[in-house]
Design a protein around this motif. Structure first.
Motif, PDB file in Angstrom:
ATOM      1  N   LEU A  94      10.134   3.419  -0.457  1.00  0.00           N
ATOM      2  CA  LEU A  94      10.441   2.868  -1.774  1.00  0.00           C
ATOM      3  C   LEU A  94      10.837   4.039  -2.658  1.00  0.00           C
ATOM      4  N   ASN A 142       8.461   7.095  -1.977  1.00  0.00           N
ATOM      5  CA  ASN A 142       7.135   6.584  -1.663  1.00  0.00           C
ATOM      6  C   ASN A 142       7.138   5.975  -0.271  1.00  0.00           C
ATOM      7  N   LYS A 143       6.256   6.434   0.580  1.00  0.00           N
ATOM      8  CA  LYS A 143       6.065   5.784   1.887  1.00  0.00           C
ATOM      9  C   LYS A 143       5.077   4.640   1.655  1.00  0.00           C
ATOM     10  N   ILE A 144       5.518   3.418   1.955  1.00  0.00           N
ATOM     11  CA  ILE A 144       4.683   2.254   1.689  1.00  0.00           C
ATOM     12  C   ILE A 144       4.552   1.392   2.938  1.00  0.00           C
ATOM     13  N   ASN A 191       0.854  -1.184   0.000  1.00  0.00           N
ATOM     14  CA  ASN A 191       0.000   0.000   0.000  1.00  0.00           C
ATOM     15  C   ASN A 191       0.888   1.232   0.000  1.00  0.00           C
ATOM     16  N   CYS A 192       0.582   2.175  -0.873  1.00  0.00           N
ATOM     17  CA  CYS A 192       1.341   3.431  -0.915  1.00  0.00           C
ATOM     18  C   CYS A 192       0.620   4.465  -0.058  1.00  0.00           C
ATOM     19  N   THR A 248      11.424   9.689  -6.799  1.00  0.00           N
ATOM     20  CA  THR A 248      10.294   9.896  -5.901  1.00  0.00           C
ATOM     21  C   THR A 248      10.467   9.000  -4.685  1.00  0.00           C
ATOM     22  N   TYR A 271       4.032  -2.960   3.602  1.00  0.00           N
ATOM     23  CA  TYR A 271       3.819  -4.299   3.070  1.00  0.00           C
ATOM     24  C   TYR A 271       3.661  -5.265   4.236  1.00  0.00           C
ATOM     25  N   SER A 284       2.079   7.671   0.865  1.00  0.00           N
ATOM     26  CA  SER A 284       2.340   9.028   0.390  1.00  0.00           C
ATOM     27  C   SER A 284       3.467   8.993  -0.633  1.00  0.00           C
ATOM     28  N   VAL A 285       3.544  10.059  -1.443  1.00  0.00           N
ATOM     29  CA  VAL A 285       4.574  10.183  -2.473  1.00  0.00           C
ATOM     30  C   VAL A 285       5.202  11.565  -2.370  1.00  0.00           C
TER      31      VAL A 285
END
Length: 303
Positions: A51, A36-38, A23-24, A34, A40, A26-27
């Motif tokens: 990421l 990406n705060k993810i 799930n992402c 970029t 898993y 924020s970007v």
């Protein structure tokens, strides 16, 4: 049973899916890449991670960056992505700028995975106690910190493996100190990792015990020494590329040259001697600019 199979049995490793979706949250546009705060999931555990995705044309090489310990549990993924802490831990942004997809997760009990974690607020006493409790609970239940750390790192590789933009023949792994321990265990158990670098962390259990050197809690595997040592773990990385970074005054990599020589014999038997390398420096445990630059050069050579 194979050596790696027996090690897995002792640790109690569970099967990790070959591809893990995420799930992402924020970007953030960082110019050349970029961030990406993810999140898993691995065996019911939700793992926050960054990421980093470079600008440019895919496919990209990719690397898992495992953060250090340094008794700063309020920092994890954020330090290796250059947001806090020591700039010489910032492998993430440098490799993203060099065209790598980078995944940098929080290890168990660090940053967002601390008990009652709130941002980067420092509460080192409570963090240390809760980390110790997690160790105790893990020993009682069989869900040791070692098991969790290895599984979570393999899960991060499964996240990379699910990205069409990633060149699956160029997935690597690196870490310093605590992150280096995670790196060689993950590389031993996950053959999708094509190259790995461990800094300030290749040291035998025997040397630690004989010299009263602390053993990080995620390296405590009940019963492991009845059958195996760290040298046996690292042998399982062969014939893939593996770089050991150590220094002559670092107690956490003091017998790395001796371990290298033992592992080298195994690499020779696999006709892969050139794939095992060691670089020893003068000095202590912490990274220097010279070491940092060499590690980046070695990793980017695999692009």
């Amino acid at each position: 049973m194979s050596v790696i199979g027996r090690m897995s049995e002792i640790i109690g490793l569970a099967h990790i899916r070959d591809i893990i979706e995420f799930n992402c949250i924020s970007v953030t546009n960082c110019g050349a890449y970029t961030r990406n705060k993810i999140e898993y999931e691995v065996n019911g555990r939700i793992i926050p991670a960054f990421l980093l995705i470079p600008e440019g044309e895919a496919p990209f090489p990719a690397v898992l960056v495992n953060h250090q310990h340094h008794s700063q549990r309020n920092w994890g993924k954020s330090e290796v992505c250059g947001l806090v802490g020591d700039p010489l831990q910032d492998f993430g942004s440098k490799l993203a700028c060099a065209g790598f997809v980078v995944i940098a997760p929080d290890a168990i009990c660090f940053e967002e995975r601390r008990v009652n974690a709130r941002g980067t607020e420092e509460n080192h006493t409570a963090d240390e106690w809760n980390h110790f409790l997690a160790l105790c609970h893990g020993i009682l239940t069989g869900e040791t910190l070692a098991k969790i750390s290895i599984e979570d790192a393999i899960g991060a590789i499964s996240v990379l493996n699910g990205l069409d933009m990633v060149d699956k023949t160029k997935m690597g792994c690196l870490g310093h100190s605590y992150g280096g321990n995670t790196t060689y265990f993950a590389a031993a158990f996950d053959k999708r990792i094509n190259y790995a670098m461990s800094s300030g962390s290749v040291v035998s259990y025997k040397h630690r015990m004989d010299n009263s050197i602390g053993i990080e809690m995620s390296s405590i595997i009940p019963g492991i020494l009845k059958e195996f040592e760290i040298v046996d773990v690292i042998k399982e990385i062969a014939p893939r590329d593996f770089l050991i970074i150590c220094s002559d005054e670092d107690k956490y990599s003091k017998d790395a040259p001796q371990i290298y020589e033992m592992v080298r014999e195994h690499y020779i038997s696999r006709h892969a001697e050139k794939n095992l390398q060691i670089k020893q420096y003068k000095g202590g445990h912490q990274l220097t600019q010279e070491r940092f630059d060499y590690i980046l050069e070695w990793i980017t050579s695999h692009a």
